[in-house]
Design a protein around this motif. Sequence first.
Motif, PDB file in Angstrom:
ATOM      1  N   ALA A  58       0.860  -1.178   0.000  1.00 32.23           N
ATOM      2  CA  ALA A  58       0.000   0.000   0.000  1.00 32.23           C
ATOM      3  C   ALA A  58       0.900   1.233   0.000  1.00 32.23           C
ATOM      4  N   MET A  59       0.281   2.406   0.012  1.00 26.77           N
ATOM      5  CA  MET A  59       1.083   3.642  -0.004  1.00 26.77           C
ATOM      6  C   MET A  59       1.825   3.821   1.318  1.00 26.77           C
ATOM      7  N   MET A 110      -4.811  -1.639   1.613  1.00 28.33           N
ATOM      8  CA  MET A 110      -5.641  -0.869   0.695  1.00 28.33           C
ATOM      9  C   MET A 110      -5.242   0.611   0.741  1.00 28.33           C
ATOM     10  N   ASN A 111      -5.507   1.312  -0.370  1.00 28.47           N
ATOM     11  CA  ASN A 111      -5.268   2.750  -0.433  1.00 28.47           C
ATOM     12  C   ASN A 111      -6.604   3.456  -0.594  1.00 28.47           C
ATOM     13  N   GLN A 170     -13.461   4.243   6.966  1.00 34.06           N
ATOM     14  CA  GLN A 170     -13.033   4.919   8.199  1.00 34.06           C
ATOM     15  C   GLN A 170     -11.550   5.247   8.110  1.00 34.06           C
ATOM     16  N   CYS A 171     -11.244   6.516   7.873  1.00 33.12           N
ATOM     17  CA  CYS A 171      -9.866   6.894   7.555  1.00 33.12           C
ATOM     18  C   CYS A 171      -9.023   7.164   8.771  1.00 33.12           C
ATOM     19  N   TYR A 206      -4.666  10.596   0.562  1.00 33.16           N
ATOM     20  CA  TYR A 206      -4.667   9.136   0.567  1.00 33.16           C
ATOM     21  C   TYR A 206      -4.305   8.620   1.945  1.00 33.16           C
ATOM     22  N   VAL A 207      -4.940   7.523   2.322  1.00 33.55           N
ATOM     23  CA  VAL A 207      -4.602   6.871   3.582  1.00 33.55           C
ATOM     24  C   VAL A 207      -4.492   5.378   3.328  1.00 33.55           C
ATOM     25  N   SER A 208      -3.472   4.764   3.912  1.00 28.41           N
ATOM     26  CA  SER A 208      -3.337   3.314   3.823  1.00 28.41           C
ATOM     27  C   SER A 208      -4.157   2.684   4.937  1.00 28.41           C
TER      28      SER A 208
END
Length: 200
Positions: free
Chosen positions: A10-11, A152-153, A189-190, A177-179
Amino acid sequence: MAKLYFYYSAMNAGKTTKLLQSSFNYRERGMDTLLYTSVLDDRFGSAKITSRVGLAEEALTFSKELDIFEDIIHRLTEGVACVMIDEAQFLTKDQVTQVCRVVDDLNVPVLTYGLRSDFRGEPFEGSLYLLLWADELTELKTICHCGKKATMNARFDSNGNILRDGEQIDIGGNERYVSLCRKHYLAGQCRRQATASEAS
Ligand SMILES: [Zn+2]
């Protein structure tokens, strides 16, 4: 025999840092490396690979039109010990086959680094074929806000709402973006919520 390596994650898992560290190790032993990054990624200047921890190295760029096999043949000298490709998710299927020929026909190892999936949970073309065709697969790990492995990204708008549709490629804003782990990606839910019971 040379091999094709794909480091995926992921990122923000440190792919670029790992690439630059590997390149440094080769150079420290007196060997050269050929570095490529996507022409799409011009966050830090188009011909430079820059990691979040501050390392940087000059790089060549690839567009979707580039025959990367021909480009590498043209640039290959005796001192080049390996080729490294950052943002390898942006390779086309044709370019992945070209990279395979660098390994198989020229006997030069190629190390590729890229995102496994996009913000919609769909595969990138380059990563899809690298996952299928590379000799060695290595997952680089990062974690979700809950502490689980992030695979996931997620892309978010300025209000913190998860975006499920849009253009696949929108490089430039890490803050958007959040991994996340799969559970929190699907939940949208970030960030950690104070009242959430995440032990379940
Ligand atoms: Zn999570």
